[in-house]
Design a protein around this motif. Structure first.
Motif, PDB file in Angstrom:
ATOM      1  N   ALA A   1      14.604 -14.157  67.718  1.00 47.58           N
ATOM      2  CA  ALA A   1      15.399 -13.159  66.998  1.00 47.58           C
ATOM      3  C   ALA A   1      16.752 -13.701  66.532  1.00 47.58           C
ATOM      4  CB  ALA A   1      15.600 -11.937  67.890  1.00 47.58           C
ATOM      5  N   PHE A   2      16.958 -14.988  66.669  1.00 46.52           N
ATOM      6  CA  PHE A   2      18.241 -15.575  66.258  1.00 46.52           C
ATOM      7  C   PHE A   2      18.532 -15.297  64.784  1.00 46.52           C
ATOM      8  CE2 PHE A   2      19.458 -19.251  69.350  1.00 46.52           C
ATOM      9  CZ  PHE A   2      19.409 -18.354  70.408  1.00 46.52           C
ATOM     10  N   SER A   3      19.830 -15.069  64.493  1.00 46.63           N
ATOM     11  CA  SER A   3      20.224 -14.954  63.089  1.00 46.63           C
ATOM     12  C   SER A   3      21.660 -15.456  62.949  1.00 46.63           C
ATOM     13  CB  SER A   3      20.121 -13.505  62.609  1.00 46.63           C
ATOM     14  OG  SER A   3      21.064 -12.724  63.298  1.00 46.63           O
ATOM     15  N   GLY A   4      22.137 -15.536  61.742  1.00 44.02           N
ATOM     16  CA  GLY A   4      23.527 -15.917  61.472  1.00 44.02           C
ATOM     17  C   GLY A   4      23.906 -17.260  62.071  1.00 44.02           C
ATOM     18  N   ALA A   5      25.057 -17.306  62.718  1.00 41.99           N
ATOM     19  CA  ALA A   5      25.600 -18.562  63.226  1.00 41.99           C
ATOM     20  C   ALA A   5      24.704 -19.166  64.309  1.00 41.99           C
ATOM     21  CB  ALA A   5      27.008 -18.340  63.778  1.00 41.99           C
ATOM     22  N   GLN A   6      24.085 -18.282  65.116  1.00 42.37           N
ATOM     23  CA  GLN A   6      23.192 -18.757  66.168  1.00 42.37           C
ATOM     24  C   GLN A   6      22.010 -19.521  65.570  1.00 42.37           C
ATOM     25  OE1 GLN A   6      22.055 -15.308  68.479  1.00 42.37           O
ATOM     26  NE2 GLN A   6      22.539 -16.344  70.403  1.00 42.37           N
ATOM     27  N   LEU A   7      21.481 -18.940  64.491  1.00 40.57           N
ATOM     28  CA  LEU A   7      20.336 -19.558  63.813  1.00 40.57           C
ATOM     29  C   LEU A   7      20.742 -20.883  63.172  1.00 40.57           C
ATOM     30  CD1 LEU A   7      17.395 -19.364  62.872  1.00 40.57           C
ATOM     31  CD2 LEU A   7      18.162 -18.031  60.923  1.00 40.57           C
ATOM     32  N   SER A   8      21.897 -20.899  62.519  1.00 38.43           N
ATOM     33  CA  SER A   8      22.384 -22.141  61.913  1.00 38.43           C
ATOM     34  C   SER A   8      22.546 -23.218  62.973  1.00 38.43           C
ATOM     35  CB  SER A   8      23.737 -21.919  61.218  1.00 38.43           C
ATOM     36  OG  SER A   8      23.565 -21.114  60.084  1.00 38.43           O
ATOM     37  N   GLY A   9      23.095 -22.831  64.120  1.00 41.55           N
ATOM     38  CA  GLY A   9      23.281 -23.768  65.227  1.00 41.55           C
ATOM     39  C   GLY A   9      21.953 -24.323  65.720  1.00 41.55           C
ATOM     40  N   LEU A  10      20.967 -23.438  65.828  1.00 38.97           N
ATOM     41  CA  LEU A  10      19.639 -23.851  66.278  1.00 38.97           C
ATOM     42  C   LEU A  10      19.040 -24.856  65.299  1.00 38.97           C
ATOM     43  CD1 LEU A  10      16.988 -23.243  68.068  1.00 38.97           C
ATOM     44  CD2 LEU A  10      16.352 -21.771  66.153  1.00 38.97           C
ATOM     45  N   ARG A  11      19.136 -24.522  64.009  1.00 37.87           N
ATOM     46  CA  ARG A  11      18.553 -25.395  62.993  1.00 37.87           C
ATOM     47  C   ARG A  11      19.275 -26.732  62.939  1.00 37.87           C
ATOM     48  NH1 ARG A  11      17.891 -20.849  58.301  1.00 37.87           N
ATOM     49  NH2 ARG A  11      15.888 -20.015  58.980  1.00 37.87           N
ATOM     50  N   ALA A  12      20.573 -26.719  63.168  1.00 39.69           N
ATOM     51  CA  ALA A  12      21.334 -27.968  63.152  1.00 39.69           C
ATOM     52  C   ALA A  12      20.860 -28.908  64.264  1.00 39.69           C
ATOM     53  CB  ALA A  12      22.823 -27.677  63.278  1.00 39.69           C
TER      54      ALA A  12
END
Lengths: 222, 248
Positions: free
Chosen positions: B71-82
């Motif tokens: 359910a990650f979104s926003g900054a959390q999701l960007s961090g995960l993808r990075a």
């Protein structure tokens, strides 16, 4: 020849300056509004970054309506709006409002077309690096389409040259105004020919320098 | 560790439902080079995109290092993808950026200083053997070189995982081998977990220690590469191995 320039030289220089001012200022304002609109059209499209069917349809519809109205009609119809925004519907300032209104939907579509040329995988790669939607738009989509946007800008400038001549008909001044007043009403063919020559030179200049700039910017084919 | 639990993905197109993934259960351990193999349309690309959530699963969970990220979104999701690098079949490089700018893009969006970015970028170009191409543009490089650039880009953020979506499918066999060697070297030397999506059994044979076979949206067989390749059980695995003769 010398006589002609002595009599009409200043008139033509002033007219050229006005035409250039009208065109350049309205192109700038048009891009300030048109680029975000083009981006909106692109990213809200199905399968894009932020699909939004309703928003996409509404903006698309407004843009199409804007593009359907003949410029000469827009010019007259917008007189009250122009008075409200710039205080006058006359002269160079008065022409800028209808020029911007006419060109914005056109630019929105040009920008949309330029952005849609980019392979969707490139935006996906940026997302996979952790880019936010805003970063994908600014650092990838707009940047990748820059050569194409420059080409679009020279098309817009040239189109607005043509439109600004029409605006001359309702008192906006500039080369179109001169061509109509002297060439059409007073049968002074020499003045008319002179304005046309100036317009041809300007259009060639814009197209050539636009192409050159786009080619220099584009890193794809070398 | 990447865990996919009961993952499903259904697309709805013009009112018709299309199942891309169904009941996927998969565990990818740290340090694995994990192959996911299947025919075209088996759902491989969708599966790998669920790991970094470029695709949202319709149901099920994605757990990375014990954290449910579904359910990650926003900054959390960007961090995960990075933290998860990705390499694509068509490279997907930025054509208007130099090789160095391509490699440092993940650092650029993170807000690193120019000096820091360039130092890391040159280090990475060194690693992939393209130090002399820093100021070239992607169009000036060969396919294999472009894929090396995209591998360097995927490594920029010191990720623990790299996802490869048909990374060698656009390359000839010699270039494929050199890219595969590079991936293996990255796995060994940097300890990066690699997930490899492919339709070529050769790729799995060469670098994967584990493999899952995907067919009709489901995993039909999985295990250690040696075991699966020597004693394939499922029809599709046999076909991919060339064990079933072409009967047309």
């Amino acid at each position: 020849m010398r006589e002609f320039f002595a009599e009409y030289g200043q008139l033509l220089i002033d007219g050229t300056a006005k035409t250039i001012t009208m065109t350049v200022v309205s192109t700038l304002v048009t891009y300030i509004i048109g680029v975000p609109l083009g981006v909106l059209l692109t990213v809200t499209a199905p399968g894009s970054l932020k699909p939004h069917r309703t928003l996409n349809a509404v903006v698309g519809w407004i843009v199409n309506v804007g593009r359907s109205i003949p410029f000469i009609i827009l010019l007259v119809a917008l007189i009250p709006v122009t008075r409200f925004i710039v205080g006058t519907s006359l002269g160079t300032a008065g022409a800028i409002v209808p020029l911007v209104v006419a060109a914005t939907p056109f630019v929105a579509r040009l920008v949309e077309t330029a952005l849609k040329e980019i392979h969707p995988g490139v935006a996906e790669a940026a997302l996979s690096c952790g880019a936010s939607t805003r970063q994908v738009i600014g650092k990838v989509m707009l940047r990748e389409s820059l050569p194409s946007l420059v080409r679009g800008a020279s098309i817009t400038l040239i189109t607005l040259f043509g439109y600004s001549a029409m605006a001359g008909a309702i008192g906006a001044g500039g080369l179109g105004d001169i061509a109509i007043r002297y060439g059409y009403y007073r049968y002074q063919d020499d003045v008319m020919v002179a304005t046309i020559v100036i317009l041809i030179v300007l259009v060639q200049l814009i197209q050539t320098s636009g192409d050159l700039l786009a080619r220099t910017l584009d890193k794809r084919n070398r | 560790m990447i865990e996919l639990r009961n993952l499903s993905k259904t697309y709805t197109e013009r009112g018709r439902e299309h199942t891309a993934l169904e009941g996927i259960d998969l565990t990818i351990d740290d340090g694995d080079i994990f192959g996911i193999i299947g025919m075209s349309g088996a759902g491989k690309s969708t599966l790998v995109r669920c790991i970094n959530l470029l695709e949202r699963p319709t149901s099920g969970t994605v757990i990375i290092d014990g954290v449910d990220v579904t359910a990650f979104s926003g900054a959390q999701l960007s961090g995960l993808r990075a933290d998860i690098g990705m390499v694509f079949q068509d490279f997907n490089l930025f054509s208007q950026r130099t090789v160095l700018e391509n490699v440092t893009f993940p650092l650029d969006i993170r807000g690193d200083t120019r000096e820091g970015r360039e130092a890391r970028g040159r280090e990475l170009l060194d690693l992939v053997g393209l130090s002399d191409k820093a100021s070239s543009y992607p169009a000036q490089l060969s396919g294999g070189q472009q894929q090396r650039v995209s591998i360097a880009r995927a490594l920029a953020n010191h990720p623990r995982v790299i996802l490869c979506d048909e990374a060698t499918s656009a390359l000839d066999s010699m270039t494929t081998n050199s890219v595969l060697k590079l991936l293996r070297q990255i796995n060994r030397d940097l300890g990066v977990t690699i997930v490899v999506i492919t339709h070529e059994i050769g790729v799995v044979e060469k670098i994967c220690n584990k493999v899952a076979v995907l067919d009709g949206s489901r995993i039909v067989e999985h295990g250690a590469t040696s075991a699966v390749l020597t004693a394939p059980e499922h029809e599709v695995t046999k076909r991919l191995l060339g064990a079933v003769r072409w009967d047309a």
